[in-house]
Design a protein around this motif. Structure first.
Motif, mmCIF file in Angstrom:
data_model
loop_
_atom_site.group_PDB
_atom_site.id
_atom_site.type_symbol
_atom_site.label_atom_id
_atom_site.label_comp_id
_atom_site.label_asym_id
_atom_site.label_seq_id
_atom_site.Cartn_x
_atom_site.Cartn_y
_atom_site.Cartn_z
ATOM 1 N N LEU A 24 0.862 -1.163 0.000
ATOM 2 C CA LEU A 24 0.000 0.000 0.000
ATOM 3 C C LEU A 24 0.906 1.222 0.000
ATOM 4 C CD1 LEU A 24 -2.750 1.441 0.382
ATOM 5 C CD2 LEU A 24 -2.360 1.248 2.837
ATOM 6 N N CYS A 25 0.703 2.096 -0.958
ATOM 7 C CA CYS A 25 1.529 3.296 -1.078
ATOM 8 C C CYS A 25 0.621 4.517 -1.032
ATOM 9 C CB CYS A 25 2.285 3.256 -2.405
ATOM 10 S SG CYS A 25 3.329 4.693 -2.662
ATOM 11 N N CYS A 26 0.982 5.495 -0.223
ATOM 12 C CA CYS A 26 0.178 6.703 -0.069
ATOM 13 C C CYS A 26 1.079 7.933 -0.166
ATOM 14 C CB CYS A 26 -0.543 6.675 1.279
ATOM 15 S SG CYS A 26 -1.543 8.131 1.570
ATOM 16 N N ASP A 27 0.781 8.783 -1.108
ATOM 17 C CA ASP A 27 1.470 10.069 -1.255
ATOM 18 C C ASP A 27 0.634 11.095 -0.487
ATOM 19 O OD1 ASP A 27 2.300 12.599 -2.061
ATOM 20 O OD2 ASP A 27 2.730 11.966 -4.099
ATOM 21 N N TYR A 28 1.123 11.513 0.686
ATOM 22 C CA TYR A 28 0.355 12.405 1.552
ATOM 23 C C TYR A 28 -0.026 13.713 0.867
ATOM 24 C CZ TYR A 28 1.400 9.509 5.636
ATOM 25 O OH TYR A 28 1.480 8.488 6.524
ATOM 26 N N ALA A 29 0.897 14.312 0.160
ATOM 27 C CA ALA A 29 0.622 15.604 -0.479
ATOM 28 C C ALA A 29 -0.480 15.466 -1.527
ATOM 29 C CB ALA A 29 1.897 16.167 -1.104
ATOM 30 N N ALA A 30 -0.408 14.416 -2.329
ATOM 31 C CA ALA A 30 -1.436 14.196 -3.353
ATOM 32 C C ALA A 30 -2.788 13.896 -2.709
ATOM 33 C CB ALA A 30 -1.023 13.055 -4.279
ATOM 34 N N LEU A 31 -2.780 13.086 -1.654
ATOM 35 C CA LEU A 31 -4.022 12.774 -0.955
ATOM 36 C C LEU A 31 -4.640 14.039 -0.363
ATOM 37 C CD1 LEU A 31 -6.092 10.756 0.164
ATOM 38 C CD2 LEU A 31 -4.546 10.419 2.118
ATOM 39 N N ASN A 32 -3.838 14.878 0.262
ATOM 40 C CA ASN A 32 -4.338 16.121 0.837
ATOM 41 C C ASN A 32 -4.944 17.009 -0.246
ATOM 42 O OD1 ASN A 32 -4.648 18.123 3.021
ATOM 43 N ND2 ASN A 32 -3.130 19.258 1.845
ATOM 44 N N GLN A 33 -4.281 17.127 -1.384
ATOM 45 C CA GLN A 33 -4.805 17.960 -2.473
ATOM 46 C C GLN A 33 -6.149 17.435 -2.975
ATOM 47 O OE1 GLN A 33 -1.676 17.976 -5.382
ATOM 48 N NE2 GLN A 33 -0.580 19.658 -4.398
ATOM 49 N N MET A 34 -6.270 16.119 -3.107
ATOM 50 C CA MET A 34 -7.530 15.538 -3.587
ATOM 51 C C MET A 34 -8.660 15.764 -2.587
ATOM 52 S SD MET A 34 -6.435 12.033 -5.577
ATOM 53 C CE MET A 34 -5.382 11.372 -4.306
ATOM 54 N N ILE A 35 -8.360 15.606 -1.304
ATOM 55 C CA ILE A 35 -9.383 15.819 -0.282
ATOM 56 C C ILE A 35 -9.785 17.291 -0.245
ATOM 57 C CG2 ILE A 35 -9.839 15.796 2.198
ATOM 58 C CD1 ILE A 35 -8.163 13.218 2.343
ATOM 59 N N GLN A 36 -8.802 18.182 -0.323
ATOM 60 C CA GLN A 36 -9.113 19.617 -0.321
ATOM 61 C C GLN A 36 -10.010 19.977 -1.507
ATOM 62 O OE1 GLN A 36 -8.563 21.911 2.016
ATOM 63 N NE2 GLN A 36 -7.306 20.611 3.318
ATOM 64 N N ARG A 37 -9.762 19.414 -2.674
ATOM 65 C CA ARG A 37 -10.606 19.686 -3.847
ATOM 66 C C ARG A 37 -12.040 19.227 -3.607
ATOM 67 N NH1 ARG A 37 -6.115 18.004 -7.324
ATOM 68 N NH2 ARG A 37 -7.102 15.968 -7.375
ATOM 69 N N ASP A 38 -12.206 18.139 -2.856
ATOM 70 C CA ASP A 38 -13.552 17.639 -2.565
ATOM 71 C C ASP A 38 -14.278 18.487 -1.525
ATOM 72 O OD1 ASP A 38 -13.427 15.567 -4.364
ATOM 73 O OD2 ASP A 38 -12.904 14.049 -2.877
ATOM 74 N N MET A 39 -13.537 19.225 -0.702
ATOM 75 C CA MET A 39 -14.155 19.971 0.389
ATOM 76 C C MET A 39 -14.526 21.408 0.043
ATOM 77 S SD MET A 39 -12.283 18.768 3.909
ATOM 78 C CE MET A 39 -10.677 19.432 3.516
ATOM 79 N N TRP A 40 -14.036 21.922 -1.046
ATOM 80 C CA TRP A 40 -14.230 23.336 -1.361
ATOM 81 C C TRP A 40 -14.768 23.498 -2.775
ATOM 82 C CZ3 TRP A 40 -13.168 26.699 2.557
ATOM 83 C CH2 TRP A 40 -12.321 26.268 3.570
ATOM 84 N N GLN A 41 -15.534 24.571 -2.991
ATOM 85 C CA GLN A 41 -15.889 24.925 -4.372
ATOM 86 C C GLN A 41 -14.652 25.450 -5.078
ATOM 87 O OE1 GLN A 41 -19.253 27.562 -4.196
ATOM 88 N NE2 GLN A 41 -20.657 25.873 -3.783
ATOM 89 N N VAL A 42 -13.899 26.295 -4.375
ATOM 90 C CA VAL A 42 -12.596 26.770 -4.833
ATOM 91 C C VAL A 42 -11.656 26.619 -3.645
ATOM 92 C CG1 VAL A 42 -11.263 28.742 -5.658
ATOM 93 C CG2 VAL A 42 -13.627 28.433 -6.426
ATOM 94 N N VAL A 43 -10.624 25.819 -3.800
ATOM 95 C CA VAL A 43 -9.700 25.571 -2.694
ATOM 96 C C VAL A 43 -9.012 26.877 -2.327
ATOM 97 C CG1 VAL A 43 -7.660 24.284 -1.939
ATOM 98 C CG2 VAL A 43 -9.328 23.192 -3.444
ATOM 99 N N PRO A 44 -9.110 27.290 -1.057
ATOM 100 C CA PRO A 44 -8.472 28.545 -0.653
ATOM 101 C C PRO A 44 -6.953 28.429 -0.677
ATOM 102 C CG PRO A 44 -9.372 27.425 1.259
ATOM 103 C CD PRO A 44 -9.781 26.626 0.057
ATOM 104 N N SER A 45 -6.319 29.532 -0.986
ATOM 105 C CA SER A 45 -4.856 29.533 -0.993
ATOM 106 C C SER A 45 -4.299 29.633 0.426
ATOM 107 C CB SER A 45 -4.332 30.690 -1.842
ATOM 108 O OG SER A 45 -4.828 31.914 -1.342
ATOM 109 N N ASN A 46 -5.138 30.051 1.352
ATOM 110 C CA ASN A 46 -4.741 30.190 2.749
ATOM 111 C C ASN A 46 -4.645 28.796 3.393
ATOM 112 O OD1 ASN A 46 -4.507 30.655 5.477
ATOM 113 N ND2 ASN A 46 -6.124 32.194 5.555
ATOM 114 N N PRO A 47 -3.447 28.368 3.792
ATOM 115 C CA PRO A 47 -3.307 27.042 4.400
ATOM 116 C C PRO A 47 -4.056 26.892 5.721
ATOM 117 C CG PRO A 47 -1.189 28.195 4.386
ATOM 118 C CD PRO A 47 -2.171 29.059 3.661
ATOM 119 N N THR A 48 -4.318 27.999 6.418
ATOM 120 C CA THR A 48 -5.064 27.929 7.676
ATOM 121 C C THR A 48 -6.497 27.464 7.420
ATOM 122 O OG1 THR A 48 -3.712 29.660 8.650
ATOM 123 C CG2 THR A 48 -5.829 29.227 9.695
ATOM 124 N N ASP A 49 -7.133 27.996 6.390
ATOM 125 C CA ASP A 49 -8.495 27.562 6.055
ATOM 126 C C ASP A 49 -8.521 26.086 5.678
ATOM 127 O OD1 ASP A 49 -9.472 30.088 6.553
ATOM 128 O OD2 ASP A 49 -9.432 30.699 4.441
#
Length: 167
Positions: A24-49
């Protein structure tokens, strides 16, 4: 990337399990980007959000059923399906997750945010008893969810009774 070796289910006659083992291989950065795309209409550039949304998502997933809390009928797929609507409609609720590193009152301030998400998810519950349980979610379950949010972010609250636990 995280790589974990999954053992084969059954050893062959020679005892060599490497032939059927998988990885099982997981690329954390890619996974985070995919999840962020699913959570927002437009992914905010602010990492805090992005962090606040991830805190809400992981807390809600824990509330689907963990050692600490389980809201009847709440499922991970329903939570993820409602995150985009939540982040676009209730940004002030999402902002409450910046408080989970504080004291008891600060951590408890996320309870309304958790309740709002559970109510948003209630319409997608399959069973009427689950919809009812989610529409009238017990305050103790929301408090436990707040406790989990703080705990997973390194803020262990020692007054567990304040969060609906009996220990």
């Amino acid at each position: 990337a995280l790589v974990m070796r999954e053992r084969a289910n059954k050893r062959d006659a020679w005892g060599d399990e490497d032939l059927r083992a998988t990885y099982l291989c997981c690329d954390y950065a890619a996974l985070n980007q995919m999840i962020q795309r699913d959570m927002w209409q437009v992914v905010p550039s602010n990492p805090t959000d992005q962090l606040l949304a991830m805190r809400l998502l992981t807390t809600a997933w824990a509330m689907c059923g963990s050692d600490f809390v389980a809201v009847p009928g709440l499922r991970a797929d329903i939570v993820l399906n409602n995150m985009r609507a939540y982040t676009s409609t209730f940004p002030e609720m999402l902002a409450r997750f910046s408080n989970i590193l504080g004291g008891i009152a600060d951590v408890k301030s996320v309870v309304p945010a958790l309740k709002r998400l559970v109510l948003l998810c209630a319409d997608q519950a399959k069973l009427k008893k689950h919809r009812d349980a989610m529409q009238h979610v017990e305050p103790e379950l929301l408090l436990r969810g707040a406790f989990v949010a703080a705990y997973w972010n390194g803020n262990q609250q020692t007054n567990t009774r304040a969060f609906g636990f009996s220990f």
